[in-house]
Design a protein around this motif. Structure first.
Motif, PDB file in Angstrom:
ATOM      1  N   GLN A   1       0.814  -1.213   0.000  1.00  0.00           N
ATOM      2  CA  GLN A   1       0.000   0.000   0.000  1.00  0.00           C
ATOM      3  C   GLN A   1       0.848   1.263   0.000  1.00  0.00           C
ATOM      4  N   GLY A   2       0.382   2.253  -0.743  1.00  0.00           N
ATOM      5  CA  GLY A   2       1.017   3.557  -0.728  1.00  0.00           C
ATOM      6  C   GLY A   2       0.577   4.374   0.476  1.00  0.00           C
ATOM      7  N   GLY A   3       1.356   5.412   0.805  1.00  0.00           N
ATOM      8  CA  GLY A   3       1.028   6.304   1.909  1.00  0.00           C
ATOM      9  C   GLY A   3       0.040   7.378   1.495  1.00  0.00           C
ATOM     10  N   ILE A   4      -0.458   8.079   2.482  1.00  0.00           N
ATOM     11  CA  ILE A   4      -1.487   9.098   2.271  1.00  0.00           C
ATOM     12  C   ILE A   4      -0.903  10.486   2.480  1.00  0.00           C
ATOM     13  N   SER A   5      -1.299  11.429   1.632  1.00  0.00           N
ATOM     14  CA  SER A   5      -0.949  12.823   1.845  1.00  0.00           C
ATOM     15  C   SER A   5      -1.942  13.428   2.824  1.00  0.00           C
ATOM     16  N   ALA A   6      -1.424  14.120   3.820  1.00  0.00           N
ATOM     17  CA  ALA A   6      -2.311  14.744   4.803  1.00  0.00           C
ATOM     18  C   ALA A   6      -2.795  16.107   4.347  1.00  0.00           C
ATOM     19  N   GLY A   7      -2.127  16.705   3.394  1.00  0.00           N
ATOM     20  CA  GLY A   7      -2.519  18.027   2.924  1.00  0.00           C
ATOM     21  C   GLY A   7      -3.603  17.959   1.872  1.00  0.00           C
ATOM     22  N   SER A   8      -4.170  19.100   1.564  1.00  0.00           N
ATOM     23  CA  SER A   8      -5.219  19.147   0.552  1.00  0.00           C
ATOM     24  C   SER A   8      -4.675  19.028  -0.859  1.00  0.00           C
ATOM     25  N   PHE A   9      -3.382  19.316  -1.057  1.00  0.00           N
ATOM     26  CA  PHE A   9      -2.851  19.366  -2.405  1.00  0.00           C
ATOM     27  C   PHE A   9      -1.770  18.332  -2.687  1.00  0.00           C
ATOM     28  N   GLY A  10      -1.192  17.689  -1.691  1.00  0.00           N
ATOM     29  CA  GLY A  10      -0.142  16.712  -1.921  1.00  0.00           C
ATOM     30  C   GLY A  10      -0.675  15.449  -2.569  1.00  0.00           C
ATOM     31  N   GLY A  11       0.217  14.733  -3.278  1.00  0.00           N
ATOM     32  CA  GLY A  11      -0.171  13.493  -3.934  1.00  0.00           C
ATOM     33  C   GLY A  11      -0.033  12.291  -3.010  1.00  0.00           C
ATOM     34  N   HIS A  12      -0.771  11.248  -3.303  1.00  0.00           N
ATOM     35  CA  HIS A  12      -0.730  10.015  -2.533  1.00  0.00           C
ATOM     36  C   HIS A  12       0.270   9.038  -3.149  1.00  0.00           C
ATOM     37  N   GLY A  13       0.739   8.082  -2.338  1.00  0.00           N
ATOM     38  CA  GLY A  13       1.725   7.131  -2.794  1.00  0.00           C
ATOM     39  C   GLY A  13       1.150   6.041  -3.680  1.00  0.00           C
ATOM     40  N   GLY A  14       1.986   5.521  -4.577  1.00  0.00           N
ATOM     41  CA  GLY A  14       1.589   4.411  -5.429  1.00  0.00           C
ATOM     42  C   GLY A  14       1.717   3.080  -4.697  1.00  0.00           C
ATOM     43  N   GLY A  15       0.877   2.130  -5.060  1.00  0.00           N
ATOM     44  CA  GLY A  15       0.960   0.796  -4.494  1.00  0.00           C
ATOM     45  C   GLY A  15       2.135   0.032  -5.061  1.00  0.00           C
ATOM     46  N   GLY A  16       2.514  -1.043  -4.415  1.00  0.00           N
ATOM     47  CA  GLY A  16       3.621  -1.854  -4.897  1.00  0.00           C
ATOM     48  C   GLY A  16       3.954  -2.941  -3.910  1.00  0.00           C
ATOM     49  N   TYR A  17       5.038  -3.678  -4.196  1.00  0.00           N
ATOM     50  CA  TYR A  17       5.496  -4.664  -3.224  1.00  0.00           C
ATOM     51  C   TYR A  17       5.604  -3.948  -1.876  1.00  0.00           C
ATOM     52  N   TYR A  18       6.270  -2.810  -1.890  1.00  0.00           N
ATOM     53  CA  TYR A  18       6.138  -1.827  -0.814  1.00  0.00           C
ATOM     54  C   TYR A  18       5.756  -0.511  -1.479  1.00  0.00           C
TER      55      TYR A  18
END
Length: 191
Positions: free
Chosen positions: A150-167
């Motif tokens: 699983q990718g990580g989450i952006s806490a801000g209103s404009f930041g991007g979220h992480g991509g999924g992958g092995y990690y």
């Protein structure tokens, strides 16, 4: 249809809004006649480990994987030997007018994102073979790290979220005058 050596190949999904590209992986595996394999195709909507954006920032692309056990990639952490191949998803971009790009998914290591300012310590990193991407943890709007599948989450209103992958890649942080895209997920061909 028969016991033999098969070529398998997968593509991860691209992140959205200036999102990073998904990875391509390929390899060979010996499969038995009538053996079942399970194919999970990552989506730009975050399916299979990418984090879908409900805010202004871009969502991370989902990973694509093939395994001998059913389940989303994030559910297979105790069944690593059943995972045949993984292609990571790209990180989501930010949504400032200047635009920071999400990191491309990678092979062994996912790509880092870019940011809207020149403060290099604020970018999001990609996942590796042993750990998720590490997010900016400073003031304003910190983001979360990537984890297995699983990718990580952006806490801000404009930041991007992480991509999924092995990690997965980490989410991108944001502040009053800057934001970062999410990191890309890693891929895997160990089995």
């Amino acid at each position: 249809p028969k016991t033999g050596t098969y070529k398998i190949e997968t593509w991860g999904a691209q992140g959205t809004i200036n999102g990073g590209l998904g990875a391509y992986s390929h390899g060979q595996v010996i499969l038995q006649k009538d053996q079942k394999i399970y194919v999970y195709i990552g989506g730009q909507n975050g399916y299979n480990g990418g984090k879908y954006s409900k805010r202004n920032g871009g969502g991370g692309g989902g990973a694509t994987h093939i395994a001998t056990e059913t389940g989303l990639l994030s559910t297979l952490s105790n069944s690593l030997t059943n995972i045949l191949i993984v292609s990571g998803g790209g990180g989501g971009g930010d949504n400032w007018s200047t635009g920071a790009f999400g990191g491309n998914a990678g092979g062994i290591i996912g790509g880092a994102s870019s940011i809207t300012t020149d403060s290099a310590y604020k970018y999001a990193t990609g996942g590796s073979q042993t750990t998720g991407g590490v997010a900016y943890a400073g003031p304003n709007y910190p983001a979360s790290n990537g984890i297995f599948g699983q990718g990580g989450i952006s806490a801000g209103s404009f930041g991007g979220h992480g991509g999924g992958g092995y990690y997965g890649g980490s989410g991108g942080g944001a502040g009053s005058n800057w934001s970062a895209g999410g990191g890309g997920g890693s891929s895997y061909i160990g089995n």
